[in-house]
Design a protein around this motif. Structure first.
Motif, PDB file in Angstrom:
ATOM      1  N   ALA A 296      50.794  16.267  16.941  1.00  0.00           N
ATOM      2  CA  ALA A 296      51.131  15.968  16.088  1.00  0.00           C
ATOM      3  C   ALA A 296      52.284  15.612  15.123  1.00  0.00           C
ATOM      4  O   ALA A 296      52.436  16.778  14.869  1.00  0.00           O
ATOM      5  CB  ALA A 296      50.336  15.030  15.123  1.00  0.00           C
ATOM      6  N   GLY A 297      53.694  14.945  15.258  1.00  0.00           N
ATOM      7  CA  GLY A 297      54.703  14.946  14.390  1.00  0.00           C
ATOM      8  C   GLY A 297      56.027  16.209  14.418  1.00  0.00           C
ATOM      9  O   GLY A 297      56.692  17.070  13.994  1.00  0.00           O
ATOM     10  N   ASN A 298      55.621  16.324  16.359  1.00  0.00           N
ATOM     11  CA  ASN A 298      56.836  17.660  16.463  1.00  0.00           C
ATOM     12  C   ASN A 298      57.697  16.910  16.395  1.00  0.00           C
ATOM     13  O   ASN A 298      58.288  15.573  16.497  1.00  0.00           O
ATOM     14  CB  ASN A 298      56.945  17.842  18.377  1.00  0.00           C
ATOM     15  CG  ASN A 298      56.730  16.658  19.244  1.00  0.00           C
ATOM     16  OD1 ASN A 298      57.599  16.238  19.680  1.00  0.00           O
ATOM     17  ND2 ASN A 298      55.587  15.577  19.465  1.00  0.00           N
ATOM     18  N   PRO A 299      58.509  17.543  16.754  1.00  0.00           N
ATOM     19  CA  PRO A 299      60.128  17.604  16.484  1.00  0.00           C
ATOM     20  C   PRO A 299      60.401  16.077  17.132  1.00  0.00           C
ATOM     21  O   PRO A 299      61.465  15.794  16.275  1.00  0.00           O
ATOM     22  CB  PRO A 299      60.880  18.864  16.497  1.00  0.00           C
ATOM     23  CG  PRO A 299      60.149  20.100  16.854  1.00  0.00           C
ATOM     24  CD  PRO A 299      58.242  19.497  16.601  1.00  0.00           C
ATOM     25  N   ALA A 300      60.390  16.435  18.507  1.00  0.00           N
ATOM     26  CA  ALA A 300      61.165  15.662  19.635  1.00  0.00           C
ATOM     27  C   ALA A 300      60.252  14.286  19.428  1.00  0.00           C
ATOM     28  O   ALA A 300      61.841  13.305  19.031  1.00  0.00           O
ATOM     29  CB  ALA A 300      60.740  16.086  21.249  1.00  0.00           C
TER      30      ALA A 300
END
Ligand SMILES: Cc1ncc(COP(=O)(O)O)c(C=O)c1O
Length: 390
Positions: free
Chosen positions: A244-248
């Motif tokens: 959840a909310g990873n940079p990509a």
């Protein structure tokens, strides 16, 4: 030409270059940080708060649409201390257990029952039914799509969403809008709720949030609801999910919202939706096979008049045969709505041109001009032909 657009996931078309570039940039950052927040996650939270109406300002991140619905349902229970949910017949919210529990199709729910208890279905668009259900005690939330997608592009009666918000407030029940399919310009506004100027307590977003390049979803609520739900030391970590909310994902979403605003995509969808609708209405006056044109913006449905075919099964499958003709003879990919199989989906990416709309409508015109029986026979031939090829 793809006139399904990933059922609302590809509002900017397949693989928009700028979004892919933003993702590549972000992939130079640490990929998964479960301790603390990456800056892109903060930027996306802030951007969403700025484009969403009212006090919707705290985002719980996830990857798929169903996950956002789970997060919304959890937030509602944790915030209200109540257990029950109300949802609508023919509403679609995804296929995880919580989402299926509020799913408006018996066929979908029964296959994996038992699901969550305490879930009640009411007709879409019916405020009296909603009030009757809200009077039963302990309703945590009412979850509803502002325009039903899989139900067949159904726009509720004027005043319904406003009335639902007032009733929910009266009974202390939270209102969840599922904008997973209707969000990001699809209906001619950035969010479908803006047509009615109604702000829910929680909104779920996914699909075109990441332009279909990276899976990303959010359930966004107010600070007040959030604090009641998870704002303490013993609860703050109940919404964690590894990706959840990873940079990509955040980079895809940030670039998507930027393009949506820069290029005026919601306005474009409204103008093109009006154009397509008028053309489709024109077809309706010409073909008895069309029962109704409905929807909003570029979430449009063409309901077929199926009566009078050889058998009930053929009647139920007429739309599939029209869809097959459109694909095999005219290279146009479309589909039907899952809970309304007699309704053909007209849901192109919002970057579609008027010429492409003309082409799709002309193709539909040609197919419908064949007449029901010829469509069935042609479908049979195509099916036999592809079987012989295998
Ligand atoms: C309104 C709505 N909610 C939820 C979902 C579920 O999203 P996902 O398939 O990403 O789980 C969908 C998917 O079509 C949808 O249209």
């Amino acid at each position: 030409m793809d006139f399904t657009a990933g059922y609302g996931a590809l509002n900017l078309g397949h693989n928009p270059k700028e979004v892919i570039e933003a993702v590549h940039q972000a992939q130079k950052l640490p990929a998964v940080l479960l301790v603390g927040f990456n800056p892109l996650m903060g930027a996306l939270g802030k951007t969403l708060a700025s484009i969403l109406p009212g006090d919707l300002s705290v985002a719980v991140f996830g990857s798929g649409g169903a996950e956002a619905v789970e997060n919304a349902m959890k937030t509602a229970r944790a915030s209200t201390g109540r257990q029950k949910f109300i949802s609508c017949v023919n509403g679609y919210h995804g296929l995880s257990f919580g989402a299926l529990s509020v799913c408006g199709s018996e066929r979908f729910r029964m296959t994996v029952a038992p699901l969550l208890g305490h879930c009640e279905l009411i007709p879409f668009g019916d405020l009296e039914a909603l009030e009757r259900s809200l009077q039963g005690k302990g309703i945590a939330a009412f979850i509803v799509e502002p325009v039903q997608g899989e139900g067949g592009a159904v726009v509720p009666p004027r005043g319904y969403l406003q009335g639902a918000a007032e009733l929910c407030r009266k009974y202390g029940t939270l209102l969840i809008f599922d904008e997973i399919q209707t969000g990001f310009g699809r209906t001619g506004k950035m969010f479908a709720m803006e047509h009615d100027a109604v702000v829910p307590d929680i909104v779920t977003l996914s699909k075109s949030l990441g332009s279909g390049v990276v899976p990303v979803s959010v359930a966004v609520t107010s600070e007040e609801v959030w604090k009641k739900a998870f704002g303490s030391r013993d609860k703050f970590d109940l919404t964690i999910s590894t990706f959840a909310g990873n940079p990509a994902a955040c980079a895809a979403a940030l670039r998507t919202t930027e393009i949506m605003q820069r290029d005026g995509i919601p306005d474009r969808a409204r103008a093109l939706g009006d154009y397509a609708r008028e053309k489709l209405q024109g077809l309706k006056t010409k073909h008895e096979l069309i029962k109704e044109i409905r929807g909003r913006g570029l979430l449009l449905g063409i309901e077929l008049e199926t009566a009078g075919l050889f058998s009930r099964t053929m009647e139920q499958n007429l739309s599939i045969m029209v869809i097959s003709e459109l694909l095999h003879k005219h290279n146009i990919l479309t589909s039907y709505f899952d809970f309304s199989p007699t309704v053909i989906r007209f849901e192109p990416p919002l970057i579609v041109t008027t010429e492409q709309i003309d082409e799709a409508v002309d193709a539909l015109d040609k197919v419908l001009s064949m007449g029901k029986r010829a469509i069935v026979l042609s479908f049979g031939k195509t099916a036999i032909g592809s079987m012989l090829h295998q």
